[in-house]
Write a protein that holds these residues in place. Structure first.
Motif, mmCIF file in Angstrom:
data_model
loop_
_atom_site.group_PDB
_atom_site.id
_atom_site.type_symbol
_atom_site.label_atom_id
_atom_site.label_comp_id
_atom_site.label_asym_id
_atom_site.label_seq_id
_atom_site.Cartn_x
_atom_site.Cartn_y
_atom_site.Cartn_z
ATOM 1 N N MET A 1 0.846 -1.197 0.000
ATOM 2 C CA MET A 1 0.000 0.000 0.000
ATOM 3 C C MET A 1 0.881 1.246 0.000
ATOM 4 N N ASN A 3 1.961 5.258 0.626
ATOM 5 C CA ASN A 3 1.801 6.160 1.768
ATOM 6 C C ASN A 3 0.725 7.187 1.422
ATOM 7 N N LEU A 4 -0.504 6.920 1.834
ATOM 8 C CA LEU A 4 -1.641 7.745 1.446
ATOM 9 C C LEU A 4 -1.760 8.969 2.343
ATOM 10 N N ASP A 6 -3.974 11.682 4.487
ATOM 11 C CA ASP A 6 -5.131 11.463 5.369
ATOM 12 C C ASP A 6 -6.441 11.624 4.607
ATOM 13 N N THR A 8 -6.980 11.178 1.366
ATOM 14 C CA THR A 8 -7.160 10.040 0.455
ATOM 15 C C THR A 8 -7.594 8.804 1.223
ATOM 16 N N ARG A 9 -6.962 8.559 2.360
ATOM 17 C CA ARG A 9 -7.315 7.387 3.177
ATOM 18 C C ARG A 9 -8.771 7.466 3.640
ATOM 19 N N LYS A 10 -9.177 8.641 4.085
ATOM 20 C CA LYS A 10 -10.557 8.809 4.546
ATOM 21 C C LYS A 10 -11.537 8.611 3.397
ATOM 22 N N ASN A 13 -11.816 4.948 2.536
ATOM 23 C CA ASN A 13 -12.636 4.250 3.536
ATOM 24 C C ASN A 13 -14.124 4.455 3.241
ATOM 25 N N GLU A 43 -0.209 7.248 -5.623
ATOM 26 C CA GLU A 43 -1.532 6.847 -5.142
ATOM 27 C C GLU A 43 -2.439 6.356 -6.265
#
Length: 245
Positions: A1, A3-4, A6, A8-10, A13, A43
């Motif tokens: 994975m 290093n996304l 915050d 992008t990660r949210k 999800n 990403e």
């Protein structure tokens, strides 16, 4: 994975929630398209993988395959080919995929679906993949393949005693409740102290408006495992039907 960030990660999800929980595929695609407009280079492929997953879950296998080909994801390409009915191309994709537990199960599938047991799957492979693969075969209307995979249960049961439960649950949850009942009852005979089986039998009873039998089965489930929360919740709903949403 990668290093996304915050954000992008949210967003991803939220995307996964839209795919797997609410099944709002249009919303998932909108999230992905918005992310791709501002994504960092490292990403992009990870985000595009989610796009392929959206199409796959929405049974748009040609679109999913196009995305996975771009990403050179042999394992996912193979599943698209299988569910499009091309079992030999699926086999070739899986032979070219890097070794892993899921890939090793997938490499068993072409022969299993042709009722030719060449490579014996492991306990964990059956537990992790049988039910989901059977679900996808049914949902994609590959019913001959689904039937052949079920026929292999005589082999699987010697490796994993929960086999009948997995098959029964897949059938129950995919509009074949009466056939699912058959396998759940076989599962009960094989593992009479498995609380999950009584819960799924209770689900069938509820589907067929056998409320007293449903309550009886839920209580049997809870006698085996007092902490089995799905059974607690269903029993409460059965006893207080006006509180059901």
């Amino acid at each position: 994975m990668p290093n996304l960030s915050d954000n992008t990660r949210k967003a991803l999800n939220n995307c996964r929630n839209s795919i797997f929980v609410t099944q709002n595929y249009d919303q998932s695609i909108e999230i992905i398209n918005n992310l791709l407009k501002t994504a960092q280079e490292d990403e992009i492929n990870f985000i595009k993988f989610h796009l392929g997953t959206v199409y796959f879950e929405n049974l748009e296998f040609e679109k999913a395959k196009t995305v996975f080909i771009e990403l050179d994801e042999k394992y996912q390409i193979g599943y698209c080919e299988l569910l499009l009915g091309d079992i030999e191309t699926a086999r070739q994709c899986w032979e070219e995929a890097p070794d892993s537990g899921p890939v090793n199960w997938a490499r068993c599938l072409p022969d299993l679906l042709n009722l030719d047991v060449v490579q014996i799957p492991t306990f964990l492979q059956i537990r992790n993949h049988l039910e989901s693969d059977l679900t996808y075969l049914i949902r994609s209307n590959n019913l001959n393949f689904a039937n052949n995979l079920i026929e292999c249960s005589q082999v699987f049961i010697n490796i994993n005693l929960e086999t009948y439960k997995y098959i029964g649950r897949a059938l129950l949850n995919n509009n074949y409740p009466h056939l699912g009942l058959k396998y759940l009852l076989e599962g009960q005979e094989t593992l009479p102290q498995d609380p999950e089986i009584y819960f799924h039998l209770a689900q069938y009873s509820l589907m067929t408006n056998q409320l007293l039998e449903c309550k009886h089965l839920l209580k049997k489930c809870l006698n085996i495992n007092k902490a089995y929360s799905p059974a607690k919740k269903m029993l409460q709903q059965c006893e207080n039907p006006l509180k059901k949403k």
